[in-house]
Design a protein around this motif. Structure first.
Motif: not given
Length: 94
Positions: A61-89
């Motif tokens: 990604g460009t800024r959101l492949g790791g941590f995503r704030p709750r207000s991120a414009p991409i990803g689901a509302a309960k995206s695992k990126h927002k809780s520390g459980h996902a990363v895009d390689v």
């Protein structure tokens, strides 16, 4: 080029964001450790990954492949990126 992802890589430019709590960081640290185990196996099997030119590391990604704030414009509302459980390689070959 390193074949690991650090917690700092995962957090990216969001280190001071209020959504990046200690609980999220602790979950991400455990997740990154597991991902790095998989990356080591992949590397030992001859799979070579390149650094993402946008992040300078293996996070996609460009800024959101790791941590995503709750207000991120991409990803689901309960995206695992927002809780520390996902990363895009980053893997431009897939």
């Amino acid at each position: 080029m390193t074949h690991t992802i650090t917690l700092t890589d995962w957090i990216g430019p969001h280190g001071s964001h209020p959504d990046c709590t200690m609980d999220v960081r602790e979950a991400a640290e455990a997740m990154v450790d597991r991902v790095n185990t998989l990356l080591a196996v992949a590397y030992s099997d001859g799979i070579l990954l390149d650094a993402n030119p946008h992040t300078g590391c293996l996070v996609a990604g460009t800024r959101l492949g790791g941590f995503r704030p709750r207000s991120a414009p991409i990803g689901a509302a309960k995206s695992k990126h927002k809780s520390g459980h996902a990363v895009d390689v980053f893997d431009p070959r897939r």
